[in-house]
Write an enzyme that holds these catalytic residues in place. Structure first.
Site, PDB file in Angstrom:
ATOM      1  N   THR A   1      40.623  26.379  42.761  1.00 26.64           N
ATOM      2  CA  THR A   1      40.873  25.060  43.808  1.00 26.64           C
ATOM      3  C   THR A   1      41.461  24.043  42.805  1.00 26.64           C
ATOM      4  O   THR A   1      41.309  23.915  41.625  1.00 26.64           O
ATOM      5  CB  THR A   1      39.367  24.746  44.201  1.00 26.64           C
ATOM      6  N   ALA A   2      41.837  22.902  43.461  1.00 29.42           N
ATOM      7  CA  ALA A   2      42.615  21.851  42.762  1.00 29.42           C
ATOM      8  C   ALA A   2      41.711  21.129  41.681  1.00 29.42           C
ATOM      9  O   ALA A   2      42.256  20.895  40.730  1.00 29.42           O
ATOM     10  CB  ALA A   2      43.255  20.977  43.793  1.00 29.42           C
TER      11      ALA A   2
ATOM     12  N   LEU B   1      41.717  62.286   5.094  1.00 29.01           N
ATOM     13  CA  LEU B   1      40.596  62.533   3.913  1.00 29.01           C
ATOM     14  C   LEU B   1      39.393  61.516   4.050  1.00 29.01           C
ATOM     15  O   LEU B   1      38.428  61.535   3.510  1.00 29.01           O
ATOM     16  CB  LEU B   1      41.561  61.903   2.774  1.00 29.01           C
TER      17      LEU B   1
ATOM     18  N   ASP C   1      52.233  26.478  53.625  1.00 25.86           N
ATOM     19  CA  ASP C   1      51.907  25.097  53.711  1.00 25.86           C
ATOM     20  C   ASP C   1      52.965  24.481  52.421  1.00 25.86           C
ATOM     21  O   ASP C   1      53.133  24.870  51.344  1.00 25.86           O
ATOM     22  CB  ASP C   1      50.603  24.501  53.884  1.00 25.86           C
TER      23      ASP C   1
ATOM     24  N   LYS D   1      51.870  20.648  55.912  1.00 24.93           N
ATOM     25  CA  LYS D   1      50.690  19.551  56.361  1.00 24.93           C
ATOM     26  C   LYS D   1      50.562  18.711  55.342  1.00 24.93           C
ATOM     27  O   LYS D   1      50.645  18.826  54.095  1.00 24.93           O
ATOM     28  CB  LYS D   1      49.530  20.008  56.961  1.00 24.93           C
TER      29      LYS D   1
ATOM     30  N   ASP E   1      42.794  53.305  12.248  1.00 26.74           N
ATOM     31  CA  ASP E   1      42.733  52.690  13.625  1.00 26.74           C
ATOM     32  C   ASP E   1      43.952  52.961  14.601  1.00 26.74           C
ATOM     33  O   ASP E   1      43.459  53.372  15.823  1.00 26.74           O
ATOM     34  CB  ASP E   1      43.200  51.118  13.565  1.00 26.74           C
TER      35      ASP E   1
END
Length: 457
Positions: free
Chosen positions: A331-332, A43, A248, A270, A22
């Site tokens: 998104t929330a 091998l 914001d 805001k 590997d």
């Protein structure tokens, strides 16, 4: 400096890997990507090597290591689990003045393999000199997030434009400003990635022919629901290229700490019922900064197109002819539900999701009859002050009073707080919570006790 960083041209040059497992396979992939004429000696071989050999991509030499395999090589790698054999390969290579890498034994090697960030033709190599490979890997991951995926295609395209740019712009200063403008143009990068020749040509002509002090552009970026780790890679890249960031109160301090240090920051916080800066003034701020030729990022909590008034801001820019683009965010509803252990859909309980604003324009009214139906999940944004009304209207239109509800405050942040109960308690529960909060209503809320994971960490 213990090692000199160099980039080797190995295309069509003989290279040798000793090892057939590997680890050797991972090294082989790199050499094949570099175009090397590769021989692998071992091998025995894992199946991937056999597949490559069958495809004519490399040559396999099965059997004991023979030093003569190095005679025509430019570079060698010893990647076996036999330290004695690895040392023998290294010594044989050194005797022939061939650079040799010995896996996991940097002191026995004449060169080491760095962590690589491939944006060909742009290449970045990171190394700790073999002392801390994990640190090098972590640094590579950080750099990966900073370099746009299509940057290599832009770099290659820039090479094709060099002659024309030299003719178009007579001074080094003008050329530098043009190249800076080209390399941060997201529209060009996306067009190159899509191989959209028409868009590539149009964008290139616009970049070359417009004044270097042009009117700038605005990028609308969704910052996600709070956790800085939920900011997208593209969002991170944009805020680190910005001249001005307009943000914001829903954008966390952790995310603002990622903004380019010398960028101007404009706070326009805001909240429902109270605006520190009126929306029209925010629109004008974006317009004014872009008209100064600046790269402006409008950074908004969550996703800018889901109750973020992003569309209104872009309409102003569109009407003024200011270029813009959009980077969506989590998104929330998605973030808060996931961090609360509440799946928004479930085969047994909810086949649809409704995202609803609880902050309606004056005279606005929701379709309460449809909202009260079973087999769906309701998510109310900015609904805390309207919780009692939401409770009343849903019950009036047939939703059972025992329907599970949850309110999520500061969702995905370390200060997240969740309270749950039934619909008949919604108004009372809301009085215990603060903004920003999200209301989730539906049978799926009942799964919270089983699936809640975040509060347990």
């Amino acid at each position: 400096m213990d090692h000199l960083p160099i980039f080797c041209q190995l295309r069509d040059r003989d290279c040798l890997i000793v090892g057939g497992g590997d680890v050797a396979e991972r090294k082989a992939r790199l050499l094949l990507d570099a175009g090397a004429r590769l021989t692998v000696n071992a091998l025995a071989f894992i199946p991937q090597f056999t597949a490559w050999a069958d495809a004519g991509m490399l040559t396999l030499v099965e059997g004991p290591f023979d030093e003569s395999l190095l005679d025509t090589c430019w570079l060698a790698i010893a990647a076996t689990d036999d330290d004695t054999l690895n040392q023998r390969v290294s010594e044989a290579a050194e005797a022939r003045r061939i650079f040799c890498n010995v896996v996991d034994a940097p002191k026995a090697a004449s060169f080491i393999m760095p962590s690589i960030i491939d944006r060909s033709p742009l290449m970045v190599a990171v190394s700790s000199g073999g002392t801390s490979p994990v640190l090098a890997r972590l640094l590579r991951e950080k750099l990966e997030s900073l370099l746009p995926l299509h940057l290599g295609q832009v770099a290659k395209y820039a090479g094709q434009l060099r002659g024309r740019v030299k003719q178009q712009f007579t001074t080094m200063s003008e050329r530098r400003r043009f190249w800076e403008k080209l390399f941060v143009n997201d529209r060009l990068a996306q067009s190159l990635a899509n191989n959209d020749q028409k868009a590539i040509t149009e964008t290139t002509e616009q970049l070359i022919n417009e004044p270097l002090d042009h009117r700038g552009e605005v990028v609308l970026v969704g910052a996600g629901p709070g956790d800085a780790g939920l900011l997208t890679l593209k969002g991170l890249q944009q805020i680190q290229q910005a001249d001005v960031v307009v943000y914001d109160r829903l954008v966390s301090d952790d995310i603002m700490n990622l903004v380019r240090r010398d960028a101007d920051r404009v706070f326009v916080g805001k909240r429902a019922g109270y605006h520190c800066v009126p929306q029209e003034e925010i629109n004008q701020i974006l317009l004014r900064e872009a008209q100064k030729g600046k790269r402006v990022v409008r950074l908004k909590g969550g996703d800018p197109f889901i109750f973020g008034r992003g569309g209104e801001e872009l309409e102003t820019l569109c009407n003024a002819g200011i270029p813009f683009s959009v980077v969506p965010g989590i998104t929330a509803a998605s973030g808060c539900s996931a961090y609360s252990g509440i799946p928004l859909t479930h085969r047994d309980y909810a086949q649809s999701v409704r995202l609803i604003t609880g902050h309606l324009k004056t005279g606005g009214e929701l379709d309460w009859e449809n909202l009260a139906a079973e087999k769906q999940t309701l998510v109310f944004y900015m609904g805390l002050n309207q919780a009692a009304t939401i409770q009343q209207k849903l019950i009036e239109h047939g939703m059972p009073g025992e329907m599970p509800v949850a309110i999520v405050e500061n969702g995905t942040a370390v200060t997240q707080r969740v309270i749950d109960g039934t619909l008949t308690q919604l108004g009372e529960l809301a009085q215990q919570m603060n903004s920003p909060s999200l209301i989730i209503i539906g049978r799926v809320v009942g799964l919270r006790d089983k699936l809640n994971w975040f509060s347990n960490h």
